[in-house]
Design an enzyme around this catalytic site. Structure first.
Site, PDB file in Angstrom:
ATOM      1  N   PHE A  11       8.126   5.647   3.833  1.00 57.64           N
ATOM      2  CA  PHE A  11       6.902   6.441   3.633  1.00 57.64           C
ATOM      3  C   PHE A  11       5.823   5.816   4.515  1.00 57.64           C
ATOM      4  O   PHE A  11       5.424   4.676   4.274  1.00 57.64           O
ATOM      5  CB  PHE A  11       6.534   6.349   2.153  1.00 57.64           C
ATOM      6  CG  PHE A  11       5.278   7.055   1.719  1.00 57.64           C
ATOM      7  CD1 PHE A  11       5.273   8.427   1.470  1.00 57.64           C
ATOM      8  CD2 PHE A  11       4.111   6.342   1.485  1.00 57.64           C
ATOM      9  CE1 PHE A  11       4.127   9.069   1.009  1.00 57.64           C
ATOM     10  CE2 PHE A  11       2.953   6.975   1.019  1.00 57.64           C
ATOM     11  CZ  PHE A  11       2.968   8.335   0.788  1.00 57.64           C
ATOM     12  N   ALA A  12       5.394   6.548   5.529  1.00 58.08           N
ATOM     13  CA  ALA A  12       4.492   5.953   6.516  1.00 58.08           C
ATOM     14  C   ALA A  12       3.112   6.598   6.436  1.00 58.08           C
ATOM     15  O   ALA A  12       2.848   7.621   7.077  1.00 58.08           O
ATOM     16  CB  ALA A  12       5.103   6.095   7.913  1.00 58.08           C
ATOM     17  N   GLU A  51      -2.213   2.562   7.937  1.00 58.97           N
ATOM     18  CA  GLU A  51      -2.438   2.097   9.316  1.00 58.97           C
ATOM     19  C   GLU A  51      -3.350   0.882   9.256  1.00 58.97           C
ATOM     20  O   GLU A  51      -3.924   0.585   8.204  1.00 58.97           O
ATOM     21  CB  GLU A  51      -3.090   3.218  10.135  1.00 58.97           C
ATOM     22  CG  GLU A  51      -2.213   4.470  10.188  1.00 58.97           C
ATOM     23  CD  GLU A  51      -2.848   5.631  10.951  1.00 58.97           C
ATOM     24  OE1 GLU A  51      -3.952   5.460  11.512  1.00 58.97           O
ATOM     25  OE2 GLU A  51      -2.217   6.697  10.978  1.00 58.97           O
ATOM     26  N   SER A  68      -6.720   1.273   1.706  1.00 60.11           N
ATOM     27  CA  SER A  68      -7.245   1.958   0.524  1.00 60.11           C
ATOM     28  C   SER A  68      -7.871   3.292   0.909  1.00 60.11           C
ATOM     29  O   SER A  68      -7.729   4.292   0.195  1.00 60.11           O
ATOM     30  CB  SER A  68      -8.301   1.079  -0.168  1.00 60.11           C
ATOM     31  OG  SER A  68      -7.676  -0.038  -0.768  1.00 60.11           O
ATOM     32  N   ILE A 107       5.149  -0.819   6.640  1.00 59.02           N
ATOM     33  CA  ILE A 107       5.998   0.267   6.159  1.00 59.02           C
ATOM     34  C   ILE A 107       7.274  -0.315   5.550  1.00 59.02           C
ATOM     35  O   ILE A 107       8.155  -0.814   6.274  1.00 59.02           O
ATOM     36  CB  ILE A 107       6.310   1.271   7.299  1.00 59.02           C
ATOM     37  CG1 ILE A 107       4.995   1.764   7.936  1.00 59.02           C
ATOM     38  CG2 ILE A 107       7.156   2.419   6.782  1.00 59.02           C
ATOM     39  CD1 ILE A 107       3.964   2.337   6.947  1.00 59.02           C
ATOM     40  N   GLY A 157       6.749 -25.892 -16.557  1.00 58.69           N
ATOM     41  CA  GLY A 157       6.107 -27.077 -15.993  1.00 58.69           C
ATOM     42  C   GLY A 157       6.574 -27.337 -14.565  1.00 58.69           C
ATOM     43  O   GLY A 157       6.721 -26.399 -13.779  1.00 58.69           O
ATOM     44  N   GLU A 204       0.893   0.676  -2.987  1.00 57.39           N
ATOM     45  CA  GLU A 204       0.766   1.991  -3.661  1.00 57.39           C
ATOM     46  C   GLU A 204      -0.578   2.091  -4.384  1.00 57.39           C
ATOM     47  O   GLU A 204      -0.678   2.692  -5.465  1.00 57.39           O
ATOM     48  CB  GLU A 204       1.972   2.300  -4.545  1.00 57.39           C
ATOM     49  CG  GLU A 204       3.260   2.324  -3.715  1.00 57.39           C
ATOM     50  CD  GLU A 204       4.274   3.359  -4.089  1.00 57.39           C
ATOM     51  OE1 GLU A 204       3.972   4.269  -4.885  1.00 57.39           O
ATOM     52  OE2 GLU A 204       5.406   3.271  -3.556  1.00 57.39           O
ATOM     53  N   SER A 245      -5.336  -2.593  -7.389  1.00 59.34           N
ATOM     54  CA  SER A 245      -5.877  -2.453  -8.749  1.00 59.34           C
ATOM     55  C   SER A 245      -7.257  -1.801  -8.706  1.00 59.34           C
ATOM     56  O   SER A 245      -7.620  -1.030  -9.607  1.00 59.34           O
ATOM     57  CB  SER A 245      -5.986  -3.820  -9.426  1.00 59.34           C
ATOM     58  OG  SER A 245      -4.697  -4.293  -9.729  1.00 59.34           O
TER      59      SER A 245
HETATM   60  N1  CAA Z   1      -2.825  14.872  -6.418  1.00 60.74           N
HETATM   61  C1  CAA Z   1      -3.016  15.895  -5.539  1.00 60.74           C
HETATM   62  N2  CAA Z   1      -4.092  15.976  -4.739  1.00 60.74           N
HETATM   63  C2  CAA Z   1      -5.005  14.994  -4.808  1.00 60.74           C
HETATM   64  C3  CAA Z   1      -4.871  13.906  -5.697  1.00 60.74           C
HETATM   65  C4  CAA Z   1      -3.729  13.871  -6.528  1.00 60.74           C
HETATM   66  N3  CAA Z   1      -3.528  12.865  -7.375  1.00 60.74           N
HETATM   67  N4  CAA Z   1      -5.917  13.077  -5.532  1.00 60.74           N
HETATM   68  C5  CAA Z   1      -6.705  13.634  -4.597  1.00 60.74           C
HETATM   69  N5  CAA Z   1      -6.132  14.789  -4.158  1.00 60.74           N
HETATM   70  C6  CAA Z   1      -6.677  15.714  -3.157  1.00 60.74           C
HETATM   71  C7  CAA Z   1      -8.075  16.158  -3.541  1.00 60.74           C
HETATM   72  O1  CAA Z   1      -8.035  17.275  -4.407  1.00 60.74           O
HETATM   73  C8  CAA Z   1      -8.672  16.487  -2.202  1.00 60.74           C
HETATM   74  O2  CAA Z   1      -8.172  17.741  -1.791  1.00 60.74           O
HETATM   75  P1  CAA Z   1      -9.157  18.840  -1.093  1.00 60.74           P
HETATM   76  O3  CAA Z   1      -9.691  18.169   0.136  1.00 60.74           O
HETATM   77  O4  CAA Z   1      -8.253  19.973  -0.813  1.00 60.74           O
HETATM   78  O5  CAA Z   1     -10.231  19.109  -2.090  1.00 60.74           O
HETATM   79  C9  CAA Z   1      -8.058  15.444  -1.280  1.00 60.74           C
HETATM   80  O6  CAA Z   1      -6.847  15.044  -1.919  1.00 60.74           O
HETATM   81  C10 CAA Z   1      -8.957  14.264  -1.040  1.00 60.74           C
HETATM   82  O7  CAA Z   1      -9.183  13.654  -2.304  1.00 60.74           O
HETATM   83  P2  CAA Z   1     -10.344  12.617  -2.547  1.00 60.74           P
HETATM   84  O8  CAA Z   1     -11.650  13.224  -2.150  1.00 60.74           O
HETATM   85  O9  CAA Z   1     -10.194  12.108  -3.928  1.00 60.74           O
HETATM   86  O10 CAA Z   1     -10.000  11.477  -1.481  1.00 60.74           O
HETATM   87  P3  CAA Z   1     -10.665  10.066  -1.240  1.00 60.74           P
HETATM   88  O11 CAA Z   1     -10.838   9.895   0.223  1.00 60.74           O
HETATM   89  O12 CAA Z   1     -11.851   9.868  -2.127  1.00 60.74           O
HETATM   90  O13 CAA Z   1      -9.460   9.058  -1.607  1.00 60.74           O
HETATM   91  C11 CAA Z   1      -8.161   7.640  -3.003  1.00 60.74           C
HETATM   92  C12 CAA Z   1      -8.889   8.966  -2.809  1.00 60.74           C
HETATM   93  C13 CAA Z   1      -7.705   7.695  -4.439  1.00 60.74           C
HETATM   94  C14 CAA Z   1      -9.055   6.449  -2.769  1.00 60.74           C
HETATM   95  C15 CAA Z   1      -6.949   7.607  -2.029  1.00 60.74           C
HETATM   96  O14 CAA Z   1      -7.374   7.417  -0.686  1.00 60.74           O
HETATM   97  C16 CAA Z   1      -5.969   6.523  -2.397  1.00 60.74           C
HETATM   98  O15 CAA Z   1      -5.132   6.732  -3.262  1.00 60.74           O
HETATM   99  N6  CAA Z   1      -6.005   5.368  -1.697  1.00 60.74           N
HETATM  100  C17 CAA Z   1      -4.981   4.340  -1.852  1.00 60.74           C
HETATM  101  C18 CAA Z   1      -3.900   4.556  -0.823  1.00 60.74           C
HETATM  102  C19 CAA Z   1      -2.571   4.047  -1.297  1.00 60.74           C
HETATM  103  O16 CAA Z   1      -2.242   4.062  -2.472  1.00 60.74           O
HETATM  104  N7  CAA Z   1      -1.753   3.636  -0.329  1.00 60.74           N
HETATM  105  C20 CAA Z   1      -0.411   3.214  -0.633  1.00 60.74           C
HETATM  106  C21 CAA Z   1       0.383   3.142   0.621  1.00 60.74           C
HETATM  107  S1  CAA Z   1       2.089   3.468   0.374  1.00 60.74           S
HETATM  108  C22 CAA Z   1       2.792   2.064  -0.208  1.00 60.74           C
HETATM  109  O17 CAA Z   1       2.144   1.118  -0.572  1.00 60.74           O
HETATM  110  C23 CAA Z   1       4.280   2.113  -0.301  1.00 60.74           C
HETATM  111  C24 CAA Z   1       4.931   0.795  -0.371  1.00 60.74           C
HETATM  112  O18 CAA Z   1       5.186   0.149   0.610  1.00 60.74           O
HETATM  113  C25 CAA Z   1       5.351   0.264  -1.676  1.00 60.74           C
END
Ligand code: CAA
Length: 390
Positions: free
Chosen positions: A123-124, A127, A132, A157, A338, A362, A365
């Site tokens: 899942f990419a 960047e 966040s 990734i 310990g 993902e 916190s």
């Molecule tokens: N389900 C569906 N759609 C969603 C949603 C959800 N849970 N949350 C938000 N959206 C949609 C919104 O409705 C919005 O859509 P529209 O533009 O059509 O209205 C759009 O997404 C943007 O939403 P936000 O305005 O809430 O976006 P934001 O810029 O404020 O960001 C955030 C929200 C929660 C901070 C998000 O950027 C986030 O989750 N950041 C963390 C990123 C992350 O978890 N990365 C993990 C990388 S993968 C990984 O780690 C895998 C691994 O190796 C283990």
């Protein structure tokens, strides 16, 4: 309200536990020390159906429910969290979004090789400049006559260097910044070049790579969901993925508790087993209680997802609590052991190193708290910094 697992769920849990005890636990310390991805393990997991546990049988999976898959992740992570994350990213973050958002043609073409474990998924999204703030990604997909030409880079990734299928996010609309204008694509290894393998604090049996996309030509058949709606795919995918990471944290904490309990019953100091001292009893009691609390949050979130109920907030709560609990309680397990706990003679130092990442990937916190706060307070909360008074 029924807190019992079904017979099918217990069966798959036992299958994963037996496999982990026979094939993973005896090797986990070596894989950690050697920083080795155990490629020989995944065909065996696939043979048991555990590379597609919650994928319908018609697409090559085992046809179990989502909670069963979560139980598998918990058991695998109890043995080796690196194996846990490999299966978690492969399943929740790669196979499931194709299943949920793909056309019939895409599902039939891309899901069975993943679900049968013939390919591993990656899942990419992340960047260097967008962690966040995932919506700030800069990888660009320029339209051409046949589809798109994708250029950019991705960082951290999981499974990157071993994947046969990538779910990758790129900006199709250069005029838009933020979450809008992002699209999701299903790519092959030929589309990407691995530029770097990460060295990490823990999870040494998993691979974490940087990728470059250097004008990769992809056809229209590679677009997952609608153009410009990719960010929603990412968010919906992470809603389920976070439950998997919470299960991983739970498995790590359970493993640490098991070792600490056993040690406390054996180790003697001051002429008594250390389990006879209240100081140690209270540590074990707190561990058992917090693990139980995390398990209830994780299973509830998984249950809601499989019922088709909203689970964004419940998944965030489960991940937030389980990951912070795992970091706390793996440290406590070292304390119970310990000096031995600080050495490689026992696995608890590995559990401690592995637990930390569950508070980060993902969604950190802090991001989980943001998601929860938005659900409590609504989007009307002021998220911009207040103007500085002059
Ligand atoms: N389900 C569906 N759609 C969603 C949603 C959800 N849970 N949350 C938000 N959206 C949609 C919104 O409705 C919005 O859509 P529209 O533009 O059509 O209205 C759009 O997404 C943007 O939403 P936000 O305005 O809430 O976006 P934001 O810029 O404020 O960001 C955030 C929200 C929660 C901070 C998000 O950027 C986030 O989750 N950041 C963390 C990123 C992350 O978890 N990365 C993990 C990388 S993968 C990984 O780690 C895998 C691994 O190796 C283990």
């Amino acid at each position: 309200m029924d807190f019992e697992l079904t017979a099918d769920q217990r069966e798959i849990q036992a299958l994963a536990r037996d496999f982990a005890e026979a094939e993973i636990i005896p090797n986990a310390a070596d894989w950690d020390r050697e920083h080795r991805f155990p490629e020989e393990l995944f065909p065996k997991l696939a043979h048991l159906g555990l590379m597609g546990a919650c994928v319908p049988e018609e697409y090559g999976g085992a046809g179990a429910d989502f909670l069963s898959y979560i139980l598998v992740l918990e058991e695998l992570s109890r043995a080796d969290a690196g194996v846990g994350v490999t299966v978690a990213v492969h399943t929740s973050a790669t196979t499931l979004p194709i299943l949920v958002f793909g056309t019939e043609d895409q599902k039939a073409r891309f899901v069975p090789p993943l679900a049968r474990g013939e390919q591993i998924g990656a899942f990419a999204l992340t960047e260097s400049g967008s962690g966040s703030d995932a919506g700030a990604l800069r990888t660009r997909a320029e339209p051409d006559d046949h589809g798109w030409v994708i250029s950019g880079s991705k960082q951290w990734i999981t499974n990157g260097s071993v994947a046969g299928t990538f779910v990758l996010f790129a900006r199709t609309d250069a005029a838009t910044s933020g979450a809008r204008g992002v699209s999701c694509f299903v790519l092959d290894p030929e589309h990407v070049r691995i530029t770097r393998e990460e060295e990490k604090l823990g999870l040494n049996s998993s691979t974490t790579s940087d990728l470059a996309l250097e004008g990769a030509h992809v056809g229209r058949d590679r677009l997952l969901h609608e153009e410009g709606r990719g960010f929603r795919v990412a968010m919906a995918t992470l809603d389920g993925g976070r439950i998997g990471i919470a299960a991983q944290a739970l498995g790590i904490a359970q493993a640490a508790y098991d070792v600490a309990r056993e040690y406390a019953l054996q180790r003697e100091q001051f002429g008594r087993r250390i389990a006879d001292f209240q100081a140690i009893q209270w540590k074990l009691a707190d561990m058992a209680t917090e693990i139980d609390a995390a398990r209830l949050l994780v299973y509830r979130a998984a249950w809601r997802k499989q019922q088709g109920l909203p689970h964004t907030t419940e998944g965030a709560k489960a991940k937030l609590f389980a990951s912070e609990m795992a970091r706390r309680q793996t440290a406590e397990a070292i304390q119970v052991l310990g000096g031995y706990g600080y050495t490689k003679e026992f696995p608890v130092e590995r559990f401690y190193r592995d637990a930390k990442i569950t508070e980060i990937y993902e969604g950190t916190s802090e991001i989980q708290r943001l998601v929860i706060a938005r659900s409590i307070l609504g989007r009307q909360i002021r998220e911009e910094p207040a103007p500085v008074p002059r």
